[in-house]
Design a protein around this motif. Structure first.
Motif, mmCIF file in Angstrom:
data_model
loop_
_atom_site.group_PDB
_atom_site.id
_atom_site.type_symbol
_atom_site.label_atom_id
_atom_site.label_comp_id
_atom_site.label_asym_id
_atom_site.label_seq_id
_atom_site.Cartn_x
_atom_site.Cartn_y
_atom_site.Cartn_z
ATOM 1 N N ASP A 97 38.214 -70.784 -4.770
ATOM 2 C CA ASP A 97 38.373 -71.252 -3.626
ATOM 3 C C ASP A 97 37.256 -72.413 -3.242
ATOM 4 O OD1 ASP A 97 39.080 -72.062 -0.979
ATOM 5 O OD2 ASP A 97 38.452 -70.190 0.066
ATOM 6 N N PRO A 98 37.510 -73.731 -3.476
ATOM 7 C CA PRO A 98 36.407 -74.636 -3.040
ATOM 8 C C PRO A 98 36.231 -74.852 -1.696
ATOM 9 C CG PRO A 98 38.226 -75.483 -4.685
ATOM 10 C CD PRO A 98 38.588 -74.284 -4.035
ATOM 11 N N LEU A 99 36.798 -74.178 -0.704
ATOM 12 C CA LEU A 99 36.319 -74.228 0.621
ATOM 13 C C LEU A 99 35.407 -73.331 1.095
ATOM 14 C CD1 LEU A 99 39.717 -75.089 2.339
ATOM 15 C CD2 LEU A 99 38.146 -76.649 1.646
ATOM 16 N N CYS A 100 35.164 -72.348 0.192
ATOM 17 C CA CYS A 100 34.337 -71.248 0.325
ATOM 18 C C CYS A 100 32.947 -71.673 0.113
ATOM 19 C CB CYS A 100 34.419 -69.968 -0.710
ATOM 20 S SG CYS A 100 33.301 -68.752 -0.060
ATOM 21 N N THR A 101 32.373 -72.696 0.906
ATOM 22 C CA THR A 101 31.317 -73.752 1.000
ATOM 23 C C THR A 101 29.786 -72.841 0.648
ATOM 24 O OG1 THR A 101 32.408 -75.271 2.058
ATOM 25 C CG2 THR A 101 29.957 -75.501 1.726
ATOM 26 N N ASP A 102 29.732 -71.687 1.290
ATOM 27 C CA ASP A 102 28.446 -71.131 1.383
ATOM 28 C C ASP A 102 28.174 -70.332 -0.076
ATOM 29 O OD1 ASP A 102 27.050 -71.175 3.656
ATOM 30 O OD2 ASP A 102 27.963 -69.580 4.699
ATOM 31 N N ALA A 103 29.287 -70.044 -0.657
ATOM 32 C CA ALA A 103 29.347 -69.635 -2.055
ATOM 33 C C ALA A 103 28.545 -70.628 -3.070
ATOM 34 C CB ALA A 103 30.641 -68.999 -2.742
ATOM 35 N N GLU A 104 29.376 -71.833 -2.743
ATOM 36 C CA GLU A 104 28.534 -73.024 -3.743
ATOM 37 C C GLU A 104 27.184 -73.316 -3.163
ATOM 38 O OE1 GLU A 104 29.784 -77.532 -4.992
ATOM 39 O OE2 GLU A 104 30.964 -76.643 -3.402
ATOM 40 N N LEU A 105 26.903 -73.191 -1.923
ATOM 41 C CA LEU A 105 25.461 -73.467 -1.563
ATOM 42 C C LEU A 105 24.262 -72.497 -1.964
ATOM 43 C CD1 LEU A 105 23.472 -74.749 0.489
ATOM 44 C CD2 LEU A 105 24.521 -73.274 2.294
ATOM 45 N N VAL A 106 24.755 -71.216 -1.939
ATOM 46 C CA VAL A 106 23.783 -70.194 -2.441
ATOM 47 C C VAL A 106 23.836 -70.390 -3.935
ATOM 48 C CG1 VAL A 106 23.098 -68.004 -2.604
ATOM 49 C CG2 VAL A 106 24.327 -68.814 -0.546
ATOM 50 N N ASP A 107 24.792 -70.770 -4.753
ATOM 51 C CA ASP A 107 24.993 -71.081 -6.256
ATOM 52 C C ASP A 107 23.683 -72.148 -6.542
ATOM 53 O OD1 ASP A 107 25.423 -71.342 -8.887
ATOM 54 O OD2 ASP A 107 27.242 -72.063 -8.647
ATOM 55 N N ILE A 108 23.776 -72.992 -5.797
ATOM 56 C CA ILE A 108 22.936 -74.385 -5.916
ATOM 57 C C ILE A 108 21.337 -73.894 -5.579
ATOM 58 C CG2 ILE A 108 22.218 -76.296 -5.042
ATOM 59 C CD1 ILE A 108 25.331 -77.028 -4.416
ATOM 60 N N MET A 109 21.300 -73.034 -4.637
ATOM 61 C CA MET A 109 19.774 -72.584 -4.258
ATOM 62 C C MET A 109 19.325 -71.661 -5.378
ATOM 63 S SD MET A 109 20.237 -72.339 -0.233
ATOM 64 C CE MET A 109 18.260 -72.355 0.113
ATOM 65 N N LEU A 110 20.115 -70.894 -5.975
ATOM 66 C CA LEU A 110 19.767 -69.961 -7.045
ATOM 67 C C LEU A 110 19.257 -70.530 -8.397
ATOM 68 C CD1 LEU A 110 21.931 -66.878 -6.365
ATOM 69 C CD2 LEU A 110 19.651 -67.152 -5.779
ATOM 70 N N ALA A 111 19.621 -71.920 -8.579
ATOM 71 C CA ALA A 111 19.516 -72.554 -9.820
ATOM 72 C C ALA A 111 18.059 -72.804 -10.153
ATOM 73 C CB ALA A 111 20.259 -73.832 -9.819
ATOM 74 N N ASP A 112 17.582 -72.467 -11.585
ATOM 75 C CA ASP A 112 16.360 -72.669 -11.784
ATOM 76 C C ASP A 112 16.123 -74.198 -12.068
ATOM 77 O OD1 ASP A 112 13.720 -72.295 -12.798
ATOM 78 O OD2 ASP A 112 14.106 -71.208 -14.418
ATOM 79 N N VAL A 113 15.937 -74.943 -11.096
ATOM 80 C CA VAL A 113 15.769 -76.446 -11.486
ATOM 81 C C VAL A 113 14.633 -76.902 -10.531
ATOM 82 C CG1 VAL A 113 18.138 -76.736 -11.922
ATOM 83 C CG2 VAL A 113 17.600 -76.961 -9.599
ATOM 84 N N PRO A 114 14.068 -77.928 -10.768
ATOM 85 C CA PRO A 114 13.161 -78.575 -9.799
ATOM 86 C C PRO A 114 13.667 -78.690 -8.520
ATOM 87 C CG PRO A 114 13.205 -79.735 -12.048
ATOM 88 C CD PRO A 114 14.444 -78.921 -12.080
#
Length: 339
Positions: A97-114
């Protein structure tokens, strides 16, 4: 805003849209039942995705809490495993569900990136979501509270019941925090000010603005923001104001006033002196500041968010430790809380 607030509000609104003519008593019963068992009212793919996200985030935070007392090496290893598993689940949810934006947001924040890479991904997400909001009836990015018509109460209710709008505000908050952490102070203040405009969306984004303005030595802007932030809990009684005022006066070279401000911070913010003199790990915001259980947690958040500014301000911590009463307040807090 917690999923336990905006997801039931969304489900309740959707149910009422398809069940017109309910009596006041029936509406009250519906409200109670949706709060108690929101999954029962999740009858669409989007609603079920929101429920799945809420449960995944709850599991993530619960497991992080359980890990707090682990030795550092084991904590780092288990957290890496936890974040990887959580990202897989969140990715599955927002892929379905691409409209479940919070799931994508937290996914991005958990990434081990600079930080810069994470910030770039968040800004792309925010732009994408903002574009979708343009098709939401009544939404107006330039309106005082993001709605073209209606009063503050109507605006608040509409905001709480729009998961996509809530997720956009979450993205703005997350961006403002990362801008603050990466010394982009004007950008941090700009993004946080947009969040402050929302009605029905509890937040302390004025705190981010206060810290940014303190670092920029903008005295007039700082005190103007404090007056504006009073309406949302980040006014002159908040740890962000009291700590930010101390930093501002210190950076302006007004040490006598800065000492008074620091003593005020230590006296009025339980735990403030302790966290200032003893930097203490804080669970990451996923995606934004969590609600607090004790007042000292607000002081912890304020000091944690100001860490980059404090580190970048020569001799500030040593100076703070030398101010009469600050170390005593720190030690008193440590004794009471068993540190």
């Amino acid at each position: 805003m917690e999923p336990s607030v905006y997801i039931p509000a969304y489900l309740e609104r959707e149910y009422l849209r398809s069940h017109e003519g309910l009596t006041c008593a029936a509406r009250e019963l519906l409200h109670e039942e949706v709060l108690q068992d929101p999954a029962r009212y999740a009858t669409t793919d989007h609603a079920r995705a929101l429920i799945s996200y809420g449960r995944a985030r709850e599991r993530l935070l619960r497991e992080l809490d359980r890990m707090e007392d682990l030795p550092d090496d084991e904590f780092d290893r288990k957290r890496e495993q936890l974040f990887a598993a959580a990202r897989q689940e969140l990715h599955r949810i927002h892929r379905a569900d691409p409209l479940c934006t919070d799931a994508e947001l937290v996914d991005i924040m958990l990434a081990d990136v600079p930080v810069d890479a994470c910030l770039g991904d968040l800004m792309k997400l925010e732009e994408r979501v903002r574009g979708r909001l343009g098709f939401l009836p009544g939404f107006d990015e330039d309106a005082p509270h993001f709605w073209a018509d209606g009063g503050p109460q109507d605006d608040a209710e509409r905001t709480r019941a729009e998961p996509e709008l809530v997720a956009w505000l979450h993205a703005l908050e997350a961006i403002s925090q990362l801008c603050l952490a990466s010394a982009r102070y004007r950008a941090a203040a700009d993004y946080a000010r947009r969040v402050m405009r929302a009605q029905g969306y509890p937040n302390l984004s004025a705190g981010t603005v206060l810290l940014a303005l303190a670092r920029l030595e903008d005295e007039d802007g700082f005190f103007a923001c404090a007056r504006e932030g009073a309406a949302c809990g980040a006014g002159e009684d908040s740890p962000w104001f009291l700590l930010g005022r101390t930093i501002l006066l210190y950076k302006l070279g007004r040490r006598k006033n800065a000492r008074r401000a620091l003593r005020d911070f230590a006296a009025r913010c339980d735990g403030g002196a302790f966290y200032l003199l003893n930097p203490t790990y804080l669970t990451p915001y996923l995606p934004v500041r969590p609600p607090v259980r004790e007042a000292c947690e607000l002081a912890h958040q304020a000091v944690w968010e100001a860490d980059g500014i404090i580190v970048d301000t020569p001799d500030f911590t040593a100076w703070a430790a030398s101010v009469d009463g600050v170390e005593d307040a720190s030690e008193d807090f440590a004794r009471r809380y068993g540190y």
